[in-house]
Design a protein around this motif. Structure first.
Motif, mmCIF file in Angstrom:
data_model
loop_
_atom_site.group_PDB
_atom_site.id
_atom_site.type_symbol
_atom_site.label_atom_id
_atom_site.label_comp_id
_atom_site.label_asym_id
_atom_site.label_seq_id
_atom_site.Cartn_x
_atom_site.Cartn_y
_atom_site.Cartn_z
ATOM 1 N N PHE A 28 0.452 -10.357 6.153
ATOM 2 C CA PHE A 28 0.791 -11.185 4.998
ATOM 3 C C PHE A 28 0.006 -10.749 3.760
ATOM 4 C CE2 PHE A 28 2.097 -13.886 8.542
ATOM 5 C CZ PHE A 28 3.393 -14.166 8.152
ATOM 6 N N SER A 29 -1.218 -10.338 3.966
ATOM 7 C CA SER A 29 -2.010 -9.819 2.849
ATOM 8 C C SER A 29 -1.373 -8.543 2.300
ATOM 9 C CB SER A 29 -3.441 -9.547 3.316
ATOM 10 O OG SER A 29 -4.209 -9.029 2.262
ATOM 11 N N GLY A 30 -0.881 -7.696 3.231
ATOM 12 C CA GLY A 30 -0.195 -6.476 2.799
ATOM 13 C C GLY A 30 1.073 -6.770 2.020
ATOM 14 N N LEU A 31 1.847 -7.745 2.476
ATOM 15 C CA LEU A 31 3.061 -8.135 1.750
ATOM 16 C C LEU A 31 2.735 -8.691 0.372
ATOM 17 C CD1 LEU A 31 5.242 -9.790 4.542
ATOM 18 C CD2 LEU A 31 5.685 -7.664 3.306
ATOM 19 N N GLU A 32 1.656 -9.469 0.309
ATOM 20 C CA GLU A 32 1.233 -10.034 -0.973
ATOM 21 C C GLU A 32 0.844 -8.924 -1.954
ATOM 22 O OE1 GLU A 32 -2.639 -12.102 -1.119
ATOM 23 O OE2 GLU A 32 -1.454 -13.809 -1.821
ATOM 24 N N LEU A 33 0.106 -7.921 -1.454
ATOM 25 C CA LEU A 33 -0.285 -6.806 -2.316
ATOM 26 C C LEU A 33 0.916 -5.951 -2.707
ATOM 27 C CD1 LEU A 33 -3.635 -5.826 -0.597
ATOM 28 C CD2 LEU A 33 -3.331 -6.881 -2.850
#
Length: 181
Positions: free
Chosen positions: A59-64
């Motif tokens: 989810f952090s990767g998608l946010e970035l």
């Protein structure tokens, strides 16, 4: 303050208006900001993964990824330009960024400016340039005060100074683009 409206006259008598959107950050500055956010977001995701909460990382990767895409498209839009050339017999509007995307030409004798006021419920006004029933919007990314300024300047060159229903403002009068004054 970034000036969004540059005006100059060439030796051959051509008036040149260069319109550009307000750019608060350059592309290298935007890249540095994104790099800092990637390091910060990646660090937080790694800390959560070390605690056994590995599902935070995707989810952090998608946010970035969403942040990067948003920064890219917003920065790309700020590099767009409109160039209005008023020659003795022709008015040309050239649009594009690094490469010219389109060019529209009008005969100067027939060219007219039209001011379309904002609707009662809000919105923004429009400045249209055209002739013979074919009109294009110019200065869409300018604030109303700058659009009126452009209308006044172009109106004088085209022989119709009252198209924007406002007094002509001299260029570079310190318009505050952030609050629209």
């Amino acid at each position: 303050m970034v000036v969004a409206l540059h005006k100059q006259q060439a030796r051959d008598g051509t008036w040149r208006y260069e319109l550009c959107p307000n750019r608060s950050r350059s592309w290298p500055e935007t890249q540095r900001f994104f790099a800092v956010m990637v390091v910060l977001g990646g660090s937080i995701a790694l800390l959560f993964a070390a605690q056994g909460l590995w599902w935070v990382a995707p989810f952090s990767g998608l946010e970035l990824l969403a942040l990067g895409a948003g920064l890219y498209f917003c920065s790309r839009a700020t590099y767009q330009r409109e160039l209005i050339l008023v020659r003795e017999a022709q008015v040309s509007v050239l649009r594009g960024g690094a490469h010219q995307r389109s060019q529209v030409d009008f005969t100067r004798a027939w060219a007219q400016l039209r001011w379309r006021a904002a609707a009662n419920g809000g919105g923004r006004s429009q400045l249209l340039l055209g002739s013979h029933g074919r009109y294009i919007e110019i200065g869409a990314f300018l604030v109303d005060a700058e659009r009126r300024q452009l209308a006044g300047e172009l109106g004088l060159l085209l022989g119709q100074p009252s198209c924007a229903e406002s007094p002509v403002l001299p260029l570079n009068t310190g318009l505050n683009r952030e609050i629209g004054l």
